[in-house]
Write a protein that holds these residues in place. Structure first.
Motif, mmCIF file in Angstrom:
data_model
loop_
_atom_site.group_PDB
_atom_site.id
_atom_site.type_symbol
_atom_site.label_atom_id
_atom_site.label_comp_id
_atom_site.label_asym_id
_atom_site.label_seq_id
_atom_site.Cartn_x
_atom_site.Cartn_y
_atom_site.Cartn_z
ATOM 1 N N MET A 1 -15.842 2.786 -4.843
ATOM 2 C CA MET A 1 -17.148 3.403 -4.997
ATOM 3 C C MET A 1 -17.934 2.650 -6.059
ATOM 4 S SD MET A 1 -18.042 7.370 -5.951
ATOM 5 C CE MET A 1 -17.698 8.024 -4.332
ATOM 6 N N GLU A 2 -19.155 2.316 -5.742
ATOM 7 C CA GLU A 2 -20.017 1.611 -6.688
ATOM 8 C C GLU A 2 -20.399 2.539 -7.840
ATOM 9 O OE1 GLU A 2 -21.122 -1.645 -6.434
ATOM 10 O OE2 GLU A 2 -19.655 -1.766 -4.829
ATOM 11 N N ALA A 3 -20.587 1.972 -9.007
ATOM 12 C CA ALA A 3 -20.977 2.772 -10.167
ATOM 13 C C ALA A 3 -22.285 3.513 -9.908
ATOM 14 C CB ALA A 3 -21.100 1.894 -11.401
ATOM 15 N N ALA A 4 -23.184 2.890 -9.145
ATOM 16 C CA ALA A 4 -24.472 3.520 -8.854
ATOM 17 C C ALA A 4 -24.305 4.754 -7.977
ATOM 18 C CB ALA A 4 -25.401 2.526 -8.177
ATOM 19 N N ASP A 5 -23.200 4.813 -7.233
ATOM 20 C CA ASP A 5 -22.952 5.957 -6.360
ATOM 21 C C ASP A 5 -22.298 7.121 -7.094
ATOM 22 O OD1 ASP A 5 -23.914 4.434 -4.279
ATOM 23 O OD2 ASP A 5 -21.926 3.767 -3.646
ATOM 24 N N LYS A 6 -21.745 6.858 -8.262
ATOM 25 C CA LYS A 6 -21.048 7.896 -9.012
ATOM 26 C C LYS A 6 -22.035 8.873 -9.628
ATOM 27 C CE LYS A 6 -16.936 5.315 -10.390
ATOM 28 N NZ LYS A 6 -16.111 4.940 -11.554
ATOM 29 N N LYS A 7 -21.648 10.136 -9.643
ATOM 30 C CA LYS A 7 -22.439 11.146 -10.332
ATOM 31 C C LYS A 7 -22.148 11.033 -11.826
ATOM 32 C CE LYS A 7 -24.301 13.346 -6.821
ATOM 33 N NZ LYS A 7 -25.730 13.553 -6.673
ATOM 34 N N LEU A 8 -23.195 11.126 -12.635
ATOM 35 C CA LEU A 8 -23.076 11.007 -14.085
ATOM 36 C C LEU A 8 -23.038 12.395 -14.718
ATOM 37 C CD1 LEU A 8 -23.151 9.419 -16.770
ATOM 38 C CD2 LEU A 8 -25.650 9.346 -16.522
ATOM 39 N N VAL A 9 -22.006 12.645 -15.519
ATOM 40 C CA VAL A 9 -21.851 13.930 -16.199
ATOM 41 C C VAL A 9 -21.801 13.674 -17.704
ATOM 42 C CG1 VAL A 9 -20.401 15.983 -16.497
ATOM 43 C CG2 VAL A 9 -20.566 14.900 -14.239
ATOM 44 N N TYR A 10 -22.667 14.378 -18.443
ATOM 45 C CA TYR A 10 -22.606 14.347 -19.900
ATOM 46 C C TYR A 10 -21.818 15.567 -20.350
ATOM 47 C CZ TYR A 10 -26.326 10.803 -20.258
ATOM 48 O OH TYR A 10 -27.079 9.661 -20.178
ATOM 49 N N VAL A 11 -20.903 15.353 -21.277
ATOM 50 C CA VAL A 11 -20.088 16.427 -21.831
ATOM 51 C C VAL A 11 -20.325 16.450 -23.334
ATOM 52 C CG1 VAL A 11 -17.742 17.303 -22.140
ATOM 53 C CG2 VAL A 11 -18.348 16.081 -20.027
ATOM 54 N N LEU A 12 -20.806 17.584 -23.827
ATOM 55 C CA LEU A 12 -21.008 17.751 -25.268
ATOM 56 C C LEU A 12 -19.906 18.669 -25.769
ATOM 57 C CD1 LEU A 12 -22.458 17.371 -27.902
ATOM 58 C CD2 LEU A 12 -24.207 18.970 -27.150
ATOM 59 N N GLU A 13 -18.895 18.072 -26.385
ATOM 60 C CA GLU A 13 -17.694 18.789 -26.821
ATOM 61 C C GLU A 13 -17.169 18.118 -28.081
ATOM 62 O OE1 GLU A 13 -14.951 20.837 -27.794
ATOM 63 O OE2 GLU A 13 -15.458 21.578 -25.790
ATOM 64 N N ASP A 14 -17.098 18.873 -29.189
ATOM 65 C CA ASP A 14 -16.668 18.283 -30.453
ATOM 66 C C ASP A 14 -15.151 18.221 -30.602
ATOM 67 O OD1 ASP A 14 -16.923 21.150 -30.632
ATOM 68 O OD2 ASP A 14 -16.508 20.965 -32.766
ATOM 69 N N VAL A 33 -18.682 9.388 -16.780
ATOM 70 C CA VAL A 33 -18.645 10.424 -17.808
ATOM 71 C C VAL A 33 -19.044 9.851 -19.157
ATOM 72 C CG1 VAL A 33 -17.212 12.181 -18.934
ATOM 73 C CG2 VAL A 33 -16.672 11.453 -16.599
ATOM 74 N N LYS A 34 -19.836 10.616 -19.874
ATOM 75 C CA LYS A 34 -20.161 10.281 -21.256
ATOM 76 C C LYS A 34 -19.878 11.512 -22.093
ATOM 77 C CE LYS A 34 -21.688 8.285 -24.878
ATOM 78 N NZ LYS A 34 -20.899 7.284 -25.552
ATOM 79 N N VAL A 35 -18.881 11.403 -22.989
ATOM 80 C CA VAL A 35 -18.548 12.512 -23.874
ATOM 81 C C VAL A 35 -19.234 12.290 -25.215
ATOM 82 C CG1 VAL A 35 -16.693 13.761 -25.059
ATOM 83 C CG2 VAL A 35 -16.320 12.878 -22.742
ATOM 84 N N CYS A 36 -19.971 13.293 -25.649
ATOM 85 C CA CYS A 36 -20.627 13.266 -26.953
ATOM 86 C C CYS A 36 -19.961 14.313 -27.842
ATOM 87 C CB CYS A 36 -22.108 13.592 -26.825
ATOM 88 S SG CYS A 36 -23.031 12.402 -25.840
ATOM 89 N N LYS A 37 -19.696 13.936 -29.076
ATOM 90 C CA LYS A 37 -19.061 14.869 -30.003
ATOM 91 C C LYS A 37 -20.076 15.529 -30.933
ATOM 92 C CE LYS A 37 -14.474 12.753 -30.009
ATOM 93 N NZ LYS A 37 -14.612 11.990 -28.783
ATOM 94 N N SER A 38 -21.353 15.137 -30.795
ATOM 95 C CA SER A 38 -22.388 15.726 -31.651
ATOM 96 C C SER A 38 -23.681 15.894 -30.860
ATOM 97 C CB SER A 38 -22.654 14.834 -32.860
ATOM 98 O OG SER A 38 -23.315 13.649 -32.449
ATOM 99 N N VAL A 39 -24.504 16.796 -31.342
ATOM 100 C CA VAL A 39 -25.808 17.042 -30.727
ATOM 101 C C VAL A 39 -26.672 15.781 -30.817
ATOM 102 C CG1 VAL A 39 -27.908 18.427 -30.890
ATOM 103 C CG2 VAL A 39 -25.676 19.516 -31.181
ATOM 104 N N ALA A 40 -26.611 15.096 -31.943
ATOM 105 C CA ALA A 40 -27.406 13.873 -32.126
ATOM 106 C C ALA A 40 -27.038 12.832 -31.071
ATOM 107 C CB ALA A 40 -27.197 13.315 -33.527
#
Length: 125
Positions: A1-14, A33-40
Motif C-alpha cells: 500500500m502506498e503511503a498516500a493511500d494510508k489513512k493518517l491518525v494523530y494520537v495525543l497521548e502523554d 500514525v503520529k503520536v504526540c506527547k504534548s498539546v504543543a
C-alpha cells in the motif's frame, strides 16, 4: 500500500507505553500514525497536515483533551475530522456533555474494539 493511500491518525497521548501500543497497533493495520506527547506537538502537527482521524487523551501535561476537542469541532477547517476521546477515568457521561467527539473509549481498552472504532471513523471522514 502506498503511503498516500494510508489513512493518517494523530494520537495525543502523554503515556509513552499507551502511545507505543496504539502506534504499533495502527501501524500493523497499515495506518500512518503520529503520536504526540504534548498539546504543543499536536498543534504543530495539525498546522502541517490534517489527519483522517484524531485520538485524544483527556488529561495531558500541558493541556486538556476536552479543550482540544472543542477547538477542533468549532473550527471550520477541522470540525469534520473524527475525534475519539480516551480516558482512564470512568466519567464518560461528563465527557460527552463537554465535547462533541465522535467516539469515546475507556482505558484500558479492548484492542479489537479500539481498531473497529478507528477503522469506522477514519474511513467515514
Amino acid at each position: 500500500m502506498e503511503a498516500a493511500d494510508k489513512k493518517l491518525v494523530y494520537v495525543l497521548e502523554d503515556n509513552a507505553n499507551i502511545g507505543d501500543i496504539i502506534e504499533f497497533l495502527l501501524t500493523e493495520e497499515l495506518y500512518e500514525v503520529k503520536v504526540c506527547k504534548s498539546v504543543a506537538c499536536f498543534w504543530d502537527e495539525m498546522s502541517q497536515k490534517k489527519p483522517d482521524m484524531i485520538v485524544l487523551d483527556i488529561i495531558l501535561p500541558d493541556g486538556n483533551g476536552l479543550d482540544i476537542c472543542k477547538q477542533l469541532k468549532r473550527n471550520i477547517s477541522t470540525h469534520q475530522i473524527p475525534v475519539m476521546m480516551m480516558s482512564g477515568n470512568n466519567y464518560l457521561s461528563k465527557v460527552k456533555s463537554k465535547c462533541d467527539a465522535d467516539s469515546y473509549i475507556n482505558k484500558p481498552f479492548d484492542l479489537n474494539d479500539f481498531m473497529q472504532r478507528v477503522d469506522f471513523y477514519s474511513h467515514s471522514a
